[in-house]
Design an enzyme around this catalytic site. Structure first.
Site, PDB file in Angstrom:
ATOM      1  N   GLU A 168       6.582  -4.698   2.283  1.00  0.00           N
ATOM      2  CA  GLU A 168       6.196  -4.333   3.653  1.00  0.00           C
ATOM      3  C   GLU A 168       6.006  -5.558   4.552  1.00  0.00           C
ATOM      4  O   GLU A 168       4.895  -5.818   5.044  1.00  0.00           O
ATOM      5  CB  GLU A 168       4.928  -3.469   3.635  1.00  0.00           C
ATOM      6  CG  GLU A 168       5.101  -2.188   2.828  1.00  0.00           C
ATOM      7  CD  GLU A 168       3.886  -1.268   2.875  1.00  0.00           C
ATOM      8  OE1 GLU A 168       2.858  -1.644   3.480  1.00  0.00           O
ATOM      9  OE2 GLU A 168       3.967  -0.168   2.313  1.00  0.00           O
ATOM     10  N   GLU A 374       6.926   3.313  -2.763  1.00  0.00           N
ATOM     11  CA  GLU A 374       5.552   3.805  -2.555  1.00  0.00           C
ATOM     12  C   GLU A 374       5.603   5.147  -1.846  1.00  0.00           C
ATOM     13  O   GLU A 374       6.338   5.317  -0.870  1.00  0.00           O
ATOM     14  CB  GLU A 374       4.725   2.864  -1.669  1.00  0.00           C
ATOM     15  CG  GLU A 374       4.256   1.610  -2.342  1.00  0.00           C
ATOM     16  CD  GLU A 374       3.364   0.760  -1.442  1.00  0.00           C
ATOM     17  OE1 GLU A 374       2.671   1.311  -0.555  1.00  0.00           O
ATOM     18  OE2 GLU A 374       3.379  -0.467  -1.622  1.00  0.00           O
TER      19      GLU A 374
HETATM   20  O1  IFM Z   1      -2.443   0.347  -0.209  1.00  0.00           O
HETATM   21  C1  IFM Z   1      -1.309   0.165   0.580  1.00  0.00           C
HETATM   22  C2  IFM Z   1      -0.305  -0.734  -0.109  1.00  0.00           C
HETATM   23  O2  IFM Z   1      -0.868  -1.957  -0.463  1.00  0.00           O
HETATM   24  C3  IFM Z   1       0.864  -0.996   0.806  1.00  0.00           C
HETATM   25  N1  IFM Z   1       1.404   0.230   1.303  1.00  0.00           N
HETATM   26  C4  IFM Z   1       0.518   1.205   1.857  1.00  0.00           C
HETATM   27  C5  IFM Z   1      -0.627   1.472   0.882  1.00  0.00           C
HETATM   28  C6  IFM Z   1      -1.597   2.510   1.480  1.00  0.00           C
HETATM   29  O3  IFM Z   1      -2.118   2.041   2.671  1.00  0.00           O
END
Ligand code: IFM
Length: 476
Positions: A168, A374
């Site tokens: 990210e 994710e």
């Molecule tokens: O916890 C975070 C993660 O570290 C990165 N992506 C989003 C998740 C939820 O906010």
């Protein structure tokens, strides 16, 4: 009437995901030095409740137990990140053996349990020393990142075959240097744009370094968190708001990575801030290094309109605590929460966004496999009197999103895996420990791990590749 089972492809990766600072703790052990997140979380007022990652969920000491936990879930992959200051404390020079040994032990444990390690090099924990030298707005940080990538690859390349450079980068650049709600908490729009470019460059240089060290079969990737941006109406103003946010959230990364070019409209939108002269000669060719898959993180879509009445509020919740916008050159864009169900983060529950995202990148990057690195949801799960944790909302969220993934595959998306965020409750950045994303509950007093009902539900999926139904499980 019999219902056809929702079945995923046979070689699908079923995983869970975590990140070093969110779970490891042990921040001063084995020669580890502070990262920007140690500094930030120890700065009063930055993290809710004054929470820090000092102990987190003590994964550093409970590594073996946590791998057993994953084995119990039947997953065949685990996405984790390496803490840069644990393996290269000053951000320069040779690796520290004690730090590298921790990850080698983790990888060995995973492989012993038939779980494929999927390694992310950077999930936001820049060594503080590199921030002191200017951080991601400085070009040199990209070179430091490539050197670090080489150190890790030389140590683990014989056992890890899936490598992700950055997690990210939007958050690192725009929350870290724009709105300042993430470490290092700086608030300069130009710094944010410079950081975005140097993260892109760092990715490209690291990809080159990885390729030069890793065996031929190793797979390279990056995990983006693209915004699925929707205009509130079809008015020209709202459509232009959508275009601006799409440029800043998505095309600023996907453009250089996939096409070797920044979008022209991004240059135009930010012309009053910078001439982008920090982009040098062959940077774009370096950034467009061939990838083996593209990692996509998805939680919720964003709805935007043209308005001057409020600052951009990032609807995934990361940006709402700052008076500084994370959107340089897009101050006249408003963010809206669509009506309907929300998670504990206040993020809307909308699986169609995941479907749209997968189909979008199928068109944008034909032939490039996609991995959902994710997806998940925070809910305020509470243990019952008998200690069990029933989280039907999370099961519903996962069921909806996995149904969308299945639909996207049926419609042509080449999706190779899904990583549930997160394996266990952990340090949720500026929200501290108040938001629980885990399939496994962690009691922060005792560090006891208790698989929630979503963990059992997910295990059934990971073991069979068939999406379990909802009703029976939710009554359980
Ligand atoms: O916890 C975070 C993660 O570290 C990165 N992506 C989003 C998740 C939820 O906010």
């Amino acid at each position: 009437m019999s219902v056809r089972p929702v079945t995923f492809p046979p070689a699908f990766l079923w995983g869970t995901a975590t990140a070093a600072y969110q779970i490891e703790g042990a921040v001063s052990e084995g020669g580890r030095t502070p990262s920007i997140w140690d500094t930030f979380s120890h700065t009063p007022g930055r993290v809710e409740g004054g929470d820090t990652g000092d102990t987190a969920v003590d994964h550093f000491h409970r590594r073996a137990e946590d791998v057993e936990l994953m084995a119990g879930l039947g997953v065949n992959a685990y996405r984790f990140s390496v803490s840069w200051p644990r393996v290269q404390p000053t951000g320069r020079g040779p690796g520290v053996q004690r730090g590298l040994d921790f990850y080698r032990g983790l990888v060995d444990d995973l492989l012993d349990h038939g779980i494929r390690p999927v390694l992310t090099l950077y999930h936001w924990d820049l060594p503080q020393e590199l921030e002191a030298a200017g951080g991601w707005p400085e070009r040199d940080t990209a070179h430091r990142f490539a050197d670090y990538a080489r150190v890790v690859a030389e140590a683990l390349g014989d056992r890890v075959d899936m490598w992700t450079t950055l997690n990210e980068p939007w958050c690192s650049a725009f929350l870290g240097y724009g709105s300042g709600v993430h470490a290092p908490g700086r608030t300069g729009p130009v710094d944010a744009l410079r950081a975005a470019h140097h993260l892109n460059l760092g990715h490209g240089l690291a990809a080159q370094a990885l390729r030069s060290v890793l065996p031929a079969g190793a797979k390279l990737s990056i995990s983006l968190n693209p915004s699925v941006v929707r205009a509130r109406s079809q008015s020209p103003g709202d459509l232009d708001a959508r275009r601006r946010i799409d440029a800043l959230a998505n095309r600023i990364f996907a453009g250089p990575l996939l096409k070797g070019a920044y979008p022209q409209d991004l240059f135009a939108d930010t012309a009053a801030l910078t001439d982008w002269s920090f982009v040098h000669g062959d940077d774009l060719a370096v950034i467009k290094h061939p990838l083996d898959s593209l990692g996509l993180n998805y939680y919720a879509p964003a709805v935007v309109s043209d308005a001057t009445d409020s600052h951009g509020e990032r609807s995934d919740g990361h940006g709402d605590a700052s008076e500084h916008s994370p959107w340089p050159g897009a101050d006249a864009v408003s963010f809206h929460q669509p009506p309907g169900e929300r998670t504990e983060m206040g993020w809307s529950v909308d699986p169609t966004g995941l479907y749209d995202l997968l189909l979008h990148y199928t068109r944008e990057a034909p032939g490039l496999p996609l991995v959902i690195t994710e997806n998940g949801a925070a809910y305020d799960d509470k243990p019952a009197a008998d200690g069990t944790v029933h989280d039907p909302d999370r099961i519903r969220y996962l069921h909806g999103h996995l149904s969308a993934v299945h639909r996207a595959i049926a419609d042509g998306a080449d999706v190779r895996g899904y990583f549930l965020w997160s394996l266990m409750d952990n340090f949720e950045w500026s929200y501290g420990y108040g938001k629980r994303f885990g399939a496994v509950r962690v009691d922060y007093e005792t560090q006891t791990r208790t698989p929630k009902s979503s963990a059992h539900w997910y295990a059934a999926l990971a073991r069979t590749g068939v999406l379990p139904g909802l009703p029976g499980l939710l009554e359980a």
